[in-house]
Design a protein around this motif. Structure first.
Motif, short mmCIF file in Angstrom:
data_model
loop_
_atom_site.label_atom_id
_atom_site.label_comp_id
_atom_site.label_asym_id
_atom_site.label_seq_id
_atom_site.Cartn_x
_atom_site.Cartn_y
_atom_site.Cartn_z
N LYS A 159 -14.60 -6.88 -17.76
CA LYS A 159 -15.12 -6.19 -16.58
C LYS A 159 -14.04 -5.94 -15.54
N SER A 166 -10.38 -2.76 -15.67
CA SER A 166 -10.13 -1.50 -14.98
C SER A 166 -9.53 -1.74 -13.61
N ARG A 170 -5.92 -2.84 -14.01
CA ARG A 170 -5.07 -1.68 -14.31
C ARG A 170 -4.80 -0.88 -13.04
N ARG A 171 -5.88 -0.71 -12.27
CA ARG A 171 -5.79 0.10 -11.07
C ARG A 171 -4.83 -0.52 -10.05
N PHE A 205 0.67 4.16 -13.99
CA PHE A 205 0.92 4.87 -15.25
C PHE A 205 1.53 6.24 -15.03
N PHE A 260 2.26 9.47 -17.63
CA PHE A 260 2.06 9.89 -19.01
C PHE A 260 2.91 11.11 -19.35
N ASN A 291 -1.73 13.91 -17.34
CA ASN A 291 -3.10 13.47 -17.08
C ASN A 291 -3.55 13.67 -15.64
N LEU A 347 -4.49 10.28 -4.66
CA LEU A 347 -5.34 9.28 -3.99
C LEU A 347 -6.38 8.64 -4.91
N LEU A 348 -6.59 9.26 -6.09
CA LEU A 348 -7.66 8.79 -6.97
C LEU A 348 -7.76 7.27 -7.13
N VAL A 373 -9.02 5.71 -3.95
CA VAL A 373 -10.43 6.00 -3.71
C VAL A 373 -11.30 5.08 -4.55
N LEU A 374 -10.89 4.91 -5.82
CA LEU A 374 -11.66 4.04 -6.71
C LEU A 374 -11.68 2.61 -6.17
N GLN A 416 -11.78 1.94 -3.04
CA GLN A 416 -12.45 2.00 -1.75
C GLN A 416 -11.54 1.66 -0.58
N ARG A 437 0.97 9.18 -7.92
CA ARG A 437 -0.31 8.51 -8.21
C ARG A 437 -0.07 7.09 -8.73
#
Lengths: 256, 670
Positions: A79, A82, A85-86, A91, A93, A97, A109-110, A113-114, A116, A158
């Motif tokens: 759980k 992710s 990783r964030r 990363f 690539f 991506n 910003l992705l 944002v994920l 928060q 990113r």
């Protein structure tokens, strides 16, 4: 204890029932110090991608252990992967991506944002970063409107924006021309000088020559590694090429 | 390139792409079936002979479905081609010329066309039969009510879809002609420009929708409603398409600007995702919305019409059979009653005994019914007295007079009245005091809570009054006084007989026909009017059945359309979102967040068309009410309840379909 430790990992892919097992990694063992810029080189099928997948927690080793800053990657719960990783990994690539539905700014910003992150904090991190990467004029453009090199720099932004412990780059220059490759690799060295640890998988001796150490793997094993030391990039590239050539010859002799 | 080879290539292409070809073929086959089913009605024997007035309506319906077919197949095709651009680009790079590619695509189009039209026609024939059976089961229509298959509708369907496929084919070829292989190779994932917001289209949409709404809200005349209905429908449809296209983009862009809201995980993913492909989204959503409105309207008006009809039949016929016997030769009352009436009743009893049904108790009474009288200031004013104020609609009454003997007979009660008393019932209040003056005599009134069912006069919009005199002499003398007003006109007592019978609907109809024949000519000095509930029902549906039928049929077609388009939309969007979602998962989007973000997107896309559809239907209410009042008595309470129930049931069905299809969507995306 080193920053990133890869301890005797082995990875076996078993296909469908009855199918032959494939050993992707036999016994890989190396460590990376904090602030190091390390390249992993090897031919197609040598196990580079498998290694990278294990480092990026997309896959788990059959045997052995990977630790990052003392945390064992295998001990992280499914759980939280992710989130891990964030927050801990960045990363880059080969095929960028980037998402077409986001502007470069939103792409960068992705991860925040994920997570928060408050907007003020996002803006604070974004501005210096895009400036350093030379894409501050392009933040409102969309990926399909900019060049490959610019896309890759946005992807680097990113990766960096979360201030990760480790940057994992998978053939970052693979889709770029030599000019854009050079810009990108110079950028990597600059980032590295700010004590950012980078692990890059590459085919290109030119790209690898920007790093401080090169680890060669073949048939799922580390068979050689060389340090750059005080050498110039050109001289280091020469040595990398020789090492590759040597590996090639030895491979032939082994088979003979 | 040989034809044989392009055929082989085309077949293997379809096989290789069956994942996207199958939904396409299923969708177009069902579209074909829909069109075929409605166009078949144009040459249907039943429709032609009984419902000629409906043919223009069916033509309009065919037109609507033809346009819908074009939009829908075009929409499905653009999705199909987008997914296949890469493959076409590869052919081009491998050395195939564009004309070769055109030939392969042509063959593919031919094949999908043939399969779609053939399966579509077959489905249409089967579904058409089934719907006819189902409708006949509910309505019991005459024998010639069958779904016939003739050449014209088949030809029309083939020609229309040939044209549609030709249009899509030409569009595809042009598209390929004007793009280079590299573009094609990237085609599937080439970035689409973010759609521009267009305030002009938005304004046009608002105006069009406002116009449609305006028509509905200001209408107050049924005939006008009937003619303007189609204009309103057209305006609302145009408005819906424009607003869904321009409005959603404006709203999404506005949301995107609100950075505190936008830069949170859920909205970040869903808003950008929705905005990205809003052009396609919007058309799909507008399609669903328009179809939903059509389902809601056609089904609820049909149900309202049907239950209104049943209510009317039940109200008009408390008993299965009734016979009104009228004295035509001025025979004295006692003599007429003793000979003619008794004779007729005996005939009925004999005939019934010889038939396959059995009579339950037969009852008789005498009554006088006079319409358009007035009760004002506690006085009864006879319609032909010259003193009725016809402008004062609230005090107008329809009145039925009977005697106490008959009243006691019918109800089984044992009431007593003296000659200056009467029993009184009114359906709406017109009498304020305790006395009623009739032709100069003041009667004291005993009010009844309800009239005996068999005697009730049912006309909804004014007060129906029942007056029970203490004896027949008072009844006769009152009639004589009425008859003094106009020398030419004579009010007559009717002798009423009513009875129920056992037996099935069919048996009752046979029985009714026999009696009808018996009483078609005067008997002795009387005229007998025979009424039968089942005969009335059949005749009534003969007139209104066409509308009912059209409603059920269209409702069914529109539901299929809605299901189809929802399914197709989810699948096509699933494949397109898949790449994006997977890229995001690589940089740390967990599957829980994926579910959350896609769910909110899915819910929006579910709720929006439904809510707008229900809103459209609500605004259409006045128009629907006026139109229905043209050929049925429909009340507000009936229509409102029907609309509510139908909306609820439809939301439920749509919800289930959406649930299933969004599971398919999530499976594709994950």
């Amino acid at each position: 204890m080193s920053f990133l430790e890869v301890k005797h990992i082995r990875k076996i892919y078993s296909g469908r029932a009855g199918a032959k097992e494939t050993t992707a990694l036999k016994d890989v063992n190396f460590s990376v110090k904090e602030g190091e810029f390390i390249s992993v080189m090897g031919e197609s099928g040598s196990g580079k991608t498998t290694l990278l997948n294990l480092l990026s927690t997309l896959d788990k080793p059959t045997d052995g252990e990977v630790t990052l800053g003392g945390t064992s990657l295998t001990s992280i719960k499914e759980k939280e992967l992710s989130k891990f990783r964030r927050e801990q990994l960045g990363f880059v690539f080969q095929d960028f991506n980037l998402l077409d539905n986001f502007s470069l700014k939103d792409n960068i910003l992705l991860p925040l944002v994920l997570d928060q992150t408050p907007i003020a904090e996002m803006e604070k991190r974004l501005q210096p970063l895009v400036k350093r990467l030379g894409i501050e004029e392009l933040t409102n453009s969309y990926p399909y409107e900019v060049s490959g090199g610019q896309k890759q720099r946005a992807a680097v932004a990113r990766a960096l924006i979360t201030k990760p412990k480790l940057i994992l780059a998978d053939e970052p220059t693979g889709a770029l021309d030599s000019k854009a490759s050079e810009t990108l690799m110079t950028l990597f060295s600059e980032i590295n000088k700010l004590n950012q640890t980078i692990l890059m998988v590459t085919h290109s001796a030119r790209a690898a020559s920007y790093s401080s150490r090169v680890v060669f793997i073949r048939d799922g094993e580390v068979y050689h590694e060389i340090y750059r030391g005080d050498q110039t990039a050109d001289a280091f590239m020469e040595r990398i090429s020789q090492a590759l050539l040597f590996a090639f010859n030895r491979g032939d002799q082994n088979e003979a | 390139m040989k034809h044989n080879m392009s055929f082989k290539l085309a077949v293997s292409n379809i096989k290789a792409n069956k994942q996207i070809y199958l939904p396409f073929v299923v969708a177009s086959a069902i579209t074909v079936a829909m069109f075929f089913m409605i166009v078949s009605l144009l040459s249907n024997a039943f429709v032609e002979s009984r419902q000629e007035s409906l043919v223009p309506l069916f033509k309009l319906g065919s037109g609507v479905i033809a346009v819908f077919s074009l939009i829908f197949i075009f929409y499905a095709n653009s999705f199909l081609m987008k997914r296949r651009k890469k493959e076409i680009g590869l052919y081009n790079i491998l050395g195939m010329e564009k004309r070769h590619i055109a030939r392969i695509i042509g063959t593919e189009t031919m094949l999908t066309f043939l399969v779609s039209v053939l399966t579509g026609l077959l489905t249409g024939i089967v579904l058409g039969q089934l719907t006819f059976y189902a409708i006949n089961f509910i309505l019991i229509l005459p024998d010639d009510f069958v779904f016939s298959i003739s050449l014209v509708p088949v030809a029309l369907t083939v020609v229309l879809f040939m044209a549609i496929f030709l249009v899509t084919y030409s569009y595809n070829i042009l598209n390929i002609q004007f793009s280079n292989p590299i573009e094609l190779l990237k085609g599937g994932n080439a970035g689409e420009k973010e759609p521009k917001s267009s305030p002009i289209l938005f304004l046009l949409g608002l105006m069009s929708l406002g116009g449609g709404y305006g028509i509905s809200l200001t209408i107050d005349d049924p005939m006008q409603a009937f003619f303007l209905f189609f204009a309103a429908v057209l305006l609302v449809i145009i408005g819906t398409y424009l607003l869904f296209n321009a409005g959603t983009i404006i709203i999404l862009k506005w949301l995107k600007k609100k950075s505190t809201f936008y830069y949170t995980p859920g909205p970040f993913i869903s808003i950008s995702g929705m905005l990205y492909r809003m052009k396609q989204h919007a058309t799909g959503l507008a399609n669903i919305c328009v179809l939903s409105v059509m389902v809601l309207i056609s089904v609820s008006t049909t149900v309202a019409l049907y239950s209104g009809a049943e209510r009317m039949i039940e109200a008009g016929f408390v008993n299965d059979n009734s016979l009104s016997i009228m004295n035509i030769d001025d025979t004295p009352v006692e003599e007429f009653e003793a000979t003619t009436v008794n004779n007729i009743i005996e005939m009925v009893e004999q005939r019934t005994a010889a038939s396959s049904v059995e009579m339950e108790e037969l009852q008789t009474y005498k009554q006088l019914t006079i319409y358009d009288n007035q009760i004002k200031n506690d006085a009864f004013i006879y319609t032909r007295s010259g003193q009725v104020d016809f402008d004062d609609e609230t005090s107008m009454v329809n009145t039925r007079f009977i005697s106490l003997d008959d009243y006691n007979d019918i109800t089984g009660q044992n009431r007593d009245l003296n000659s200056e008393e009467l029993l009184y019932y009114e359906s709406l209040p017109v009498l304020s005091g305790d006395t009623l003056e009739i032709e100069g005599i003041d009667y004291s009134v005993t009010r009844l809570d309800s009239p005996p069912e068999a005697v009730d006069v049912q006309v909804e919009d004014r007060s129906n009054v029942l007056i029970v005199f203490s004896d027949e002499e008072i009844l006769s003398s009152t009639i004589n006084q009425f008859n003094d007003y106009e020398a030419e006109y004579v009010e007559e007592l009717y002798y009423e007989a009513f009875w129920n019978t056992s037996g099935s609907r069919e048996e009752k109809l046979v029985y009714a026909n026999e009696l009808d024949e018996l009483f078609s000519d005067p008997i002795d000095d009387a005229y007998a009017f025979f009424y039968n509930k089942e005969v009335f029902r059949v005749n009534y549906y003969d007139i209104t059945g066409g509308f009912l039928f059209l409603g059920i049929y269209l409702g069914f077609l529109f539901i299929i359309g809605t299901v189809l388009i929802t399914y197709f939309k989810q699948i096509s969007e699933g494949y397109e979102d898949r790449v994006r979602i997977q890229a995001m998962q690589k940089v740390g989007l967990d599957s829980e967040m994926t579910k959350k973000a896609t769910r909110s997107q899915v819910i929006w896309m579910f709720v929006l068309p439904l809510v707008v559809a229900i809103m459209h239907t609500a605004v259409a209410y006045p128009l629907l009410y006026q139109m229905l009042s043209l050929f049925s008595f429909v009340t507000h309470s009936l229509l409102v309840t029907t609309l509510l129930i139908v909306s609820l049931v439809f939301s439920l069905i749509y919800g289930i379909v959406y649930k299933i299809t969004s599971r398919i969507y999530l499976n594709i995306v994950e």
